[in-house]
Design an enzyme around this catalytic site. Structure first.
Site, PDB file in Angstrom:
ATOM      1  N   ASN A  39       0.824  -1.211   0.000  1.00  0.00           N
ATOM      2  CA  ASN A  39       0.000   0.000   0.000  1.00  0.00           C
ATOM      3  C   ASN A  39       0.856   1.259   0.000  1.00  0.00           C
ATOM      4  O   ASN A  39       0.426   2.317   0.457  1.00  0.00           O
ATOM      5  CB  ASN A  39      -0.900   0.017   1.239  1.00  0.00           C
ATOM      6  N   HIS A 125     -13.763  -2.114   6.712  1.00  0.00           N
ATOM      7  CA  HIS A 125     -12.570  -2.896   7.065  1.00  0.00           C
ATOM      8  C   HIS A 125     -12.768  -3.632   8.395  1.00  0.00           C
ATOM      9  O   HIS A 125     -13.524  -3.183   9.263  1.00  0.00           O
ATOM     10  CB  HIS A 125     -11.379  -1.917   7.181  1.00  0.00           C
ATOM     11  N   GLU A 169     -15.711   3.901   5.098  1.00  0.00           N
ATOM     12  CA  GLU A 169     -14.376   4.272   4.605  1.00  0.00           C
ATOM     13  C   GLU A 169     -14.582   5.358   3.563  1.00  0.00           C
ATOM     14  O   GLU A 169     -15.661   5.457   2.967  1.00  0.00           O
ATOM     15  CB  GLU A 169     -13.689   3.059   3.978  1.00  0.00           C
ATOM     16  N   SER A 173     -11.088  -0.301   0.819  1.00  0.00           N
ATOM     17  CA  SER A 173      -9.781  -0.936   0.733  1.00  0.00           C
ATOM     18  C   SER A 173      -9.702  -2.004  -0.347  1.00  0.00           C
ATOM     19  O   SER A 173      -8.671  -2.151  -0.987  1.00  0.00           O
ATOM     20  CB  SER A 173      -9.401  -1.535   2.085  1.00  0.00           C
ATOM     21  N   ASP A 198     -13.158   6.347   7.868  1.00  0.00           N
ATOM     22  CA  ASP A 198     -11.828   5.740   7.843  1.00  0.00           C
ATOM     23  C   ASP A 198     -11.146   6.166   6.540  1.00  0.00           C
ATOM     24  O   ASP A 198     -11.537   5.734   5.453  1.00  0.00           O
ATOM     25  CB  ASP A 198     -11.971   4.219   7.927  1.00  0.00           C
ATOM     26  N   HIS A 201      -7.326   4.724   3.038  1.00  0.00           N
ATOM     27  CA  HIS A 201      -6.961   4.730   1.609  1.00  0.00           C
ATOM     28  C   HIS A 201      -7.355   6.050   0.956  1.00  0.00           C
ATOM     29  O   HIS A 201      -7.408   6.144  -0.267  1.00  0.00           O
ATOM     30  CB  HIS A 201      -7.629   3.550   0.899  1.00  0.00           C
ATOM     31  N   LYS A 233       0.224   3.458   4.769  1.00  0.00           N
ATOM     32  CA  LYS A 233      -0.048   3.296   3.337  1.00  0.00           C
ATOM     33  C   LYS A 233       0.596   4.473   2.578  1.00  0.00           C
ATOM     34  O   LYS A 233       1.795   4.439   2.332  1.00  0.00           O
ATOM     35  CB  LYS A 233      -1.560   3.163   3.125  1.00  0.00           C
TER      36      LYS A 233
HETATM   37  C1  LIG Z   1      -9.566   0.670   5.651  1.00  0.00           C
HETATM   38  C2  LIG Z   1      -8.495   0.328   6.620  1.00  0.00           C
HETATM   39  N1  LIG Z   1      -8.597   0.771   7.887  1.00  0.00           N
HETATM   40  C3  LIG Z   1      -7.651   0.500   8.798  1.00  0.00           C
HETATM   41  C4  LIG Z   1      -6.535  -0.235   8.467  1.00  0.00           C
HETATM   42  C5  LIG Z   1      -5.537  -0.547   9.530  1.00  0.00           C
HETATM   43  O1  LIG Z   1      -4.453   0.310   9.428  1.00  0.00           O
HETATM   44  P1  LIG Z   1      -3.036  -0.157  10.019  1.00  0.00           P
HETATM   45  O2  LIG Z   1      -2.487  -1.118   9.031  1.00  0.00           O
HETATM   46  O3  LIG Z   1      -2.278   1.106  10.142  1.00  0.00           O
HETATM   47  O4  LIG Z   1      -3.289  -0.810  11.320  1.00  0.00           O
HETATM   48  C6  LIG Z   1      -6.387  -0.699   7.155  1.00  0.00           C
HETATM   49  C7  LIG Z   1      -5.216  -1.458   6.686  1.00  0.00           C
HETATM   50  O5  LIG Z   1      -4.587  -2.250   7.048  1.00  0.00           O
HETATM   51  C8  LIG Z   1      -7.386  -0.414   6.208  1.00  0.00           C
HETATM   52  O6  LIG Z   1      -7.290  -0.867   4.957  1.00  0.00           O
END
Ligand SMILES: Cc1ncc(COP(=O)(O)O)c(C=O)c1O
Length: 398
Positions: A39, A125, A169, A173, A198, A201, A233
């Site tokens: 990512n 997610h 989101e 993702s 969220d 992305h 990411k």
């Molecule tokens: C939409 C989404 N939220 C949260 C996360 C979690 O983030 P992190 O990898 O920093 O824990 C991710 C990815 O892993 C994600 O794709």
């Protein structure tokens, strides 16, 4: 006692039969693969300025943060990043967590409890889903990207609630599609609900200068909108951030258990994120480059005869349907020099296993040529991406 764990072998056998075993693949240093699985959208994780910032912070602060944020873990790097990131996304304040996962757990469980109602998009997610579960609040899952479904869930509930929160989101993702944030915010306002977005992305890859989906939807600084961001990411490092009204951030410092009882993010990661943000501000065309490269990857996949979804952000999915076929295709790509994402249930609905091709700003002509050759070697069944069964849009409990 020796048969204590026999049930695990039985579970593993079931997963094997369904094509759903997961195996760790060790990445060798300098393996030379074109990476379309990570990512690192802007290609900043290995940027010399970002590496240098991380290395300097290690020498200045040591390799760890030495304690939780409320004890010894808040360095001047943390507070500077919080100011800079809040400014970037247009929020009043921000708070750094040690991952995006924990930022979601922290904010949802600190804001919502058993008397509250959470309305969660069907494709949110796992960290949002887990946060909802952990909060103990009543949970309703609604059709993907549907303000009408959110309205129905808020208006139609017979059980009274104290407060309501809508969770989505900004850029999803797996499919990389964009949520209708302005419309969702309107529905939330009609019902007095807060909108939690969220931006894992979104920030860094979406909207003007990569300021994210909420900013693009005119929601920057809104008092009823709270964002979570990951640093793992587009920022090319590790960590998570919640950004929103000052009152929310102050409350998280008092009440977010994932913030209070966790060792703070390492200063090197914070310094790396600050360097990435500086680069992003200086070179906003990086964001356009990711999008242009995503369109190129899509065109290459379509030319190769594969059922690829058109990207609205950085992600193109090649939906192969069957998990075993998808695993075999991903392995073939790796053998021929391209690392791609491989998504199977439960990460995606049954029948929607796919390869995920993630564009990066720093892909070269040579990379594209190799991807083209590799994708042409993937057998396909001629089924278009929309002809697979979609997940039901009916509300259900998470
Ligand atoms: C939409 C989404 N939220 C949260 C996360 C979690 O983030 P992190 O990898 O920093 O824990 C991710 C990815 O892993 C994600 O794709």
């Amino acid at each position: 006692m020796s048969d204590m764990w026999d049930w695990l072998a039985a579970r593993a056998a079931e997963r094997e039969a369904a094509g759903l075993r997961r195996r760790l693949r060790t990445r060798e240093l300098g393996d030379g693969l074109v990476d379309l699985a990570g990512n690192d959208y802007l290609g900043l994780s290995a940027h010399p300025e970002v590496r240098a910032a991380a290395a300097e912070a290690v020498w200045a602060w040591g390799s760890g943060s030495t304690g939780s944020r409320l004890v010894t873990g808040t360095t001047t790097e943390h507070t500077a990043l919080e100011r800079e990131l809040a400014d970037f996304v247009g929020a009043e304040a921000a708070l750094v967590f040690s991952s995006g996962y924990l930022a979601n757990l922290g904010v949802v469980t600190a804001l919502a409890g058993p008397e509250d109602l959470l309305i969660s998009d069907a494709q949110n997610h796992a960290s949002v889903i887990d946060a909802c579960r952990l909060s103990g609040a009543r949970r309703v899952v609604v059709e993907h990207c549907s303000p009408i479904a959110v309205h129905r869930a808020l208006a139609g509930t017979a059980i009274p609630y104290r407060r309501a929160f809508v969770l989505t989101e900004s850029v999803f993702s797996v499919d990389g599609d964009v949520a209708p944030l302005a419309e969702l915010a309107e529905v939330c306002r009609e019902h007095g609900a807060a909108l939690l977005v969220d931006e894992a992305h979104g920030v860094g890859v979406h909207g003007q200068e990569g300021r994210g989906g909420a900013y693009a939807a005119g929601l920057a600084g809104a008092q009823d909108v709270v964002l979570t961001v990951t640093l793992s990411k587009a920022f090319g490092t590790q960590g998570g951030v919640v950004a929103g009204p000052q009152a929310v951030i102050d409350h998280l410092v008092d009440a977010a258990r994932a913030f209070i009882f966790d060792t703070a993010l390492a200063p090197s990661c914070v310094a790396a994120a600050r360097a990435s943000l500086r680069i992003l501000r200086r070179e906003p065309d990086l964001v356009e480059r990711v999008h242009a490269n995503a369109l190129r990857l899509h065109a290459i996949a379509v030319d190769a005869g594969l059922p690829a979804t058109a990207p609205s952000g950085a992600v193109t999915s090649v939906i192969l349907g069957d998990p075993d076929r998808t695993v075999a295709a991903a392995a073939r790509c790796a053998e021929h020099g391209v690392r791609v994402g491989c998504f199977r249930p439960p990460s995606v609905p049954d029948g929607r296993s796919r390869l995920r091709l993630t564009a990066r700003a720093d892909l070269t002509e040579e990379d594209f040529a190799r991807v083209s050759t590799v994708l042409r070697g993937i057998p396909h069944n001629g089924i278009g991406p929309d002809q697979f069964h979609e997940r039901s849009g009916q509300p259900s409990v998470v």
